[in-house]
Scaffold this motif. Sequence first.
Motif, short mmCIF file in Angstrom:
data_model
loop_
_atom_site.label_atom_id
_atom_site.label_comp_id
_atom_site.label_asym_id
_atom_site.label_seq_id
_atom_site.Cartn_x
_atom_site.Cartn_y
_atom_site.Cartn_z
N ARG A 1 1.12 2.33 -5.59
CA ARG A 1 1.42 3.76 -6.53
C ARG A 1 2.21 3.04 -7.68
O ARG A 1 2.99 2.25 -7.40
CB ARG A 1 1.45 4.98 -5.55
CG ARG A 1 0.61 4.97 -4.81
CD ARG A 1 0.40 6.66 -3.92
NE ARG A 1 -0.23 7.47 -3.72
CZ ARG A 1 -0.86 8.36 -3.27
NH1 ARG A 1 0.66 9.04 -2.68
NH2 ARG A 1 -2.14 9.07 -2.69
N GLN A 2 1.48 4.37 -8.39
CA GLN A 2 3.08 4.27 -9.50
C GLN A 2 3.46 5.06 -9.76
O GLN A 2 4.70 5.66 -10.37
CB GLN A 2 2.05 3.88 -11.17
CG GLN A 2 3.31 3.93 -12.11
CD GLN A 2 3.06 5.31 -13.15
OE1 GLN A 2 2.33 6.12 -13.11
NE2 GLN A 2 3.89 5.09 -13.95
N GLU A 3 2.90 6.70 -9.03
CA GLU A 3 3.82 8.03 -8.64
C GLU A 3 2.73 8.46 -8.50
O GLU A 3 1.64 8.72 -8.10
CB GLU A 3 3.60 8.61 -10.24
CG GLU A 3 3.52 9.40 -10.52
CD GLU A 3 4.40 10.23 -12.20
OE1 GLU A 3 4.47 10.91 -12.32
OE2 GLU A 3 3.32 10.07 -12.83
N LEU A 4 3.62 9.70 -7.23
CA LEU A 4 3.28 10.13 -6.11
C LEU A 4 2.37 12.06 -7.35
O LEU A 4 3.00 11.91 -8.09
CB LEU A 4 3.88 11.02 -4.81
CG LEU A 4 4.73 9.96 -4.69
CD1 LEU A 4 5.93 9.92 -4.11
CD2 LEU A 4 3.55 9.35 -3.58
N TYR B 1 0.02 -1.49 0.35
CA TYR B 1 -0.26 -0.40 -0.39
C TYR B 1 0.85 1.29 -0.23
O TYR B 1 0.35 2.04 -0.38
CB TYR B 1 -0.76 0.14 1.21
CG TYR B 1 -0.12 0.17 2.84
CD1 TYR B 1 0.33 1.33 3.28
CD2 TYR B 1 0.45 -0.84 2.95
CE1 TYR B 1 0.71 0.98 4.15
CE2 TYR B 1 0.80 -0.96 4.29
CZ TYR B 1 1.19 -0.16 4.75
OH TYR B 1 2.02 -0.55 6.20
N SER B 2 1.91 1.41 0.62
CA SER B 2 2.43 2.60 0.71
C SER B 2 3.66 2.40 -0.50
O SER B 2 4.55 3.77 -0.22
CB SER B 2 3.01 2.54 2.19
OG SER B 2 4.14 1.92 2.25
N ALA B 3 3.98 1.29 -0.81
CA ALA B 3 5.47 1.88 -2.41
C ALA B 3 4.93 2.37 -3.21
O ALA B 3 3.61 2.34 -3.48
CB ALA B 3 5.02 0.07 -2.59
N ASP C 1 0.71 6.67 5.30
CA ASP C 1 -0.32 5.42 4.67
C ASP C 1 -0.21 5.02 3.13
O ASP C 1 -0.92 4.95 2.46
CB ASP C 1 -1.31 5.32 5.19
CG ASP C 1 -2.38 6.79 4.37
OD1 ASP C 1 -1.67 7.39 4.09
OD2 ASP C 1 -3.52 6.66 5.64
N GLY C 2 0.79 6.10 2.89
CA GLY C 2 0.53 6.47 0.87
C GLY C 2 -0.76 6.75 0.53
O GLY C 2 -1.43 6.48 -0.39
#
Length: 291
Positions: free
Chosen positions: A139-142, A70-72, A248-249
């Motif tokens: 995630r793929q990108e922030l 979840y946070s990656a 927590d992303g």
Amino acid sequence: MQHQKTWTTVGIAAAVVAVAAIGVPLVTGATGSDAVPAAATHTPAATAAAVPSVPSVGAATLAALPEARYSAVVAGLLPVDHTVGSAEVFHLRTDAPLFGDDRQHPVARFASRDFLAQPTTVVGLRREGAWELVLTPARQELPSRASGHAAAQTAAWLPAAALEQVSTPTEHVVISTAAQTVSIVDASGKVVQRFAAGIGTADTPTPTGVTGYLEQRYVDPAQGTGDHPIQLTSLHSSASDEPYGGSDGGLIGLHWNAAASGAVSHGCVRLSAEAVAAVDALPLGTLVTVE
């Protein structure tokens, strides 16, 4: 997710195991593309192109890959920017590599056990030869690196031999940000239950036009949700890296709150006790679409 200091305190039980090379003949089927296909089917589409075979990934290489949790943030994942109509649910026989569009170079790994040391729930969208296109909780990108908007959901290709099918849900969840409701819908499209819901504010909106899945659930009164289980989805905020702070992303959850109506949250979906109980009765892997 709108709650701080939850994810870093949970241990992960994931033994890193080598994924054996899977030798398969080249077969006819649709190849991957930059856009993840909206149609969800486990019947390969017939095209002139061949589906690539699954490359061997050694134990050391697998262990060194970032875990898709979840946070990656994993740049090689495929962004999902549409809704999904159907899917199948699996567990992992072992840790498995995840691949991007080329299906030749692994970009991450799925741990066979999740952050609660439970079997990882894997949602598959489409089978192509020895591959399954799956949704991921990473995630793929922030948003801060994507001009304020990033994909709320990601996908990746995974060797199908690592998957063990479990019962696929017959219902799904539909969140309407316009009507501020959460509905449980059956396979025929009939609304079985509908509840009022609190959604994100204009500054911290709930992402729309996308489908994720119920990833996990647990009870944590310290987060202000009482004894009502927090329903975690694989979706993330598209507008903010960490809408609530913490680490927590920007995860989107469905959870109890006394203010369960209006545009009031940091992106999560606030529900009454009755609504939380209804969602809690659904199996993990249930699709969650936000409109």
